[in-house]
Design a protein around this motif. Structure first.
Motif, PDB file in Angstrom:
ATOM      1  N   LEU A  19     -10.971   2.791 -11.340  1.00 13.45           N
ATOM      2  CA  LEU A  19     -10.502   3.699 -10.299  1.00 13.45           C
ATOM      3  C   LEU A  19      -9.006   3.538 -10.076  1.00 13.45           C
ATOM      4  O   LEU A  19      -8.290   4.517  -9.836  1.00 13.45           O
ATOM      5  CB  LEU A  19     -11.265   3.435  -8.995  1.00 13.45           C
ATOM      6  N   ASN A  20      -8.532   2.314 -10.181  1.00 12.24           N
ATOM      7  CA  ASN A  20      -7.120   2.049  -9.920  1.00 12.24           C
ATOM      8  C   ASN A  20      -6.203   2.434 -11.074  1.00 12.24           C
ATOM      9  O   ASN A  20      -4.988   2.275 -10.977  1.00 12.24           O
ATOM     10  CB  ASN A  20      -6.927   0.578  -9.543  1.00 12.24           C
ATOM     11  N   THR A  21      -6.778   2.946 -12.165  1.00 14.94           N
ATOM     12  CA  THR A  21      -5.938   3.505 -13.229  1.00 14.94           C
ATOM     13  C   THR A  21      -5.560   4.952 -12.914  1.00 14.94           C
ATOM     14  O   THR A  21      -4.699   5.529 -13.582  1.00 14.94           O
ATOM     15  CB  THR A  21      -6.659   3.465 -14.596  1.00 14.94           C
ATOM     16  N   ILE A  22      -6.200   5.544 -11.902  1.00 20.60           N
ATOM     17  CA  ILE A  22      -5.907   6.924 -11.507  1.00 20.60           C
ATOM     18  C   ILE A  22      -4.701   6.946 -10.582  1.00 20.60           C
ATOM     19  O   ILE A  22      -4.602   6.148  -9.642  1.00 20.60           O
ATOM     20  CB  ILE A  22      -7.120   7.561 -10.800  1.00 20.60           C
ATOM     21  N   ASP A  23      -3.759   7.840 -10.837  1.00 15.97           N
ATOM     22  CA  ASP A  23      -2.584   8.004  -9.979  1.00 15.97           C
ATOM     23  C   ASP A  23      -2.987   8.877  -8.797  1.00 15.97           C
ATOM     24  O   ASP A  23      -3.042  10.102  -8.902  1.00 15.97           O
ATOM     25  CB  ASP A  23      -1.445   8.660 -10.771  1.00 15.97           C
ATOM     26  N   GLU A  24      -3.279   8.247  -7.670  1.00 13.94           N
ATOM     27  CA  GLU A  24      -3.790   8.984  -6.510  1.00 13.94           C
ATOM     28  C   GLU A  24      -2.790   9.999  -5.970  1.00 13.94           C
ATOM     29  O   GLU A  24      -3.164  10.998  -5.347  1.00 13.94           O
ATOM     30  CB  GLU A  24      -4.181   8.009  -5.397  1.00 13.94           C
ATOM     31  N   GLN A  25      -1.502   9.760  -6.211  1.00 15.04           N
ATOM     32  CA  GLN A  25      -0.471  10.663  -5.696  1.00 15.04           C
ATOM     33  C   GLN A  25      -0.519  12.032  -6.372  1.00 15.04           C
ATOM     34  O   GLN A  25      -0.014  13.015  -5.836  1.00 15.04           O
ATOM     35  CB  GLN A  25       0.914  10.041  -5.910  1.00 15.04           C
TER      36      GLN A  25
END
Length: 250
Positions: free
Chosen positions: A121-127
């Motif tokens: 999940l933390n490989t996704i750029d949430e911005q």
């Protein structure tokens, strides 16, 4: 045509969608086959769903979209190894990287590999996420932190109404559930989302739904299980039509 049928499916009018599709068999567009695949999946006709999605793979413009649908289908029927390979293949495509990563996160959650799911999940750029995907990302992030034992209290910046799924982790009382379901008694929603009767006994409805789903197989969608069934008595409206149908999500 395909957009109109898709609206019927979104509104839960599966019989109407199937009737329209059946009456237009002469239309062999790829978009209609995609809708057939979705409808068959929803109604647990998994082999038929896979057949329609596979036919869509012939069209180069639909290959990745169809592969994503098939990966989710394999995840639904428990062929996790094949689903994982498909999601990983789709990660190589920039256009489908986020959706396939969400799929892998859901697959790892299903297999209780919470740390791997969190790392993915933390490989996704949430911005760079669209609002809908960002809300999904936020829910998954909190859920995984909770399952990893890193979250003891719900953060103050979450709203108990709008962020019900997160609050449900910390408060499993009947009152919280009833408050959430009571939102679906809003009569102004009759023509789009549908609504329960204004004076329905929600407690009784919850007990009936729990009894039903205990012996049912669900449709699995990432981190949610969806149960669709018909009760013995009417419970509300879908547009002007009185209905006994219910969809319960866990």
């Amino acid at each position: 045509m395909s957009k109109l049928i898709h609206i019927e499916i979104i509104e839960g009018k599966y019989a109407t969608a199937r009737e329209i599709l059946t009456s237009h068999k002469e239309l062999s567009s790829i978009s209609l086959k995609q809708i057939w695949g979705l409808l068959e999946n929803i109604e647990n006709n998994f082999e038929a769903s896979k057949r329609y999605y596979s036919e869509c793979m012939i069209n180069p413009d639909m290959q990745h979209k169809s592969l994503l649908a098939i990966a989710k289908l394999y995840m639904q029927i428990g062929d996790n190894l094949l689903a994982r390979k498909m999601f990983e293949t789709l990660q190589l495509n920039n256009k489908f990287n986020t959706q396939s990563t969400f799929g892998l996160v859901g697959l790892n959650i299903l297999e209780r590999n919470y740390q791997d799911a969190y790392n993915l999940l933390n490989t996704i750029d949430e911005q760079r996420l669209a609002p809908k995907h960002f809300k999904h990302y936020r829910i998954l992030n909190i859920y995984l932190l909770y399952m990893l034992g890193r979250l003891k209290n719900v953060p103050n910046n979450f709203d108990p109404v709008d962020d019900y799924m997160i609050y449900r982790l910390f408060d499993n009382s009947e009152e919280t559930l009833l408050r959430h379901i009571s939102k679906h008694m809003n009569q102004s929603e009759r023509n789009n989302n549908g609504c329960f009767f204004k004076y329905i006994d929600l407690k009784k409805l919850i007990y009936e739904a729990r009894d039903k789903i205990e012996t049912m197989n669900s449709n699995h969608f990432e981190v949610s299980d969806m149960y669709r069934f018909r009760l013995d008595t009417p419970i509300g409206y879908k547009g002007d039509e009185i209905t006994s149908d219910l969809c319960a999500v866990t």
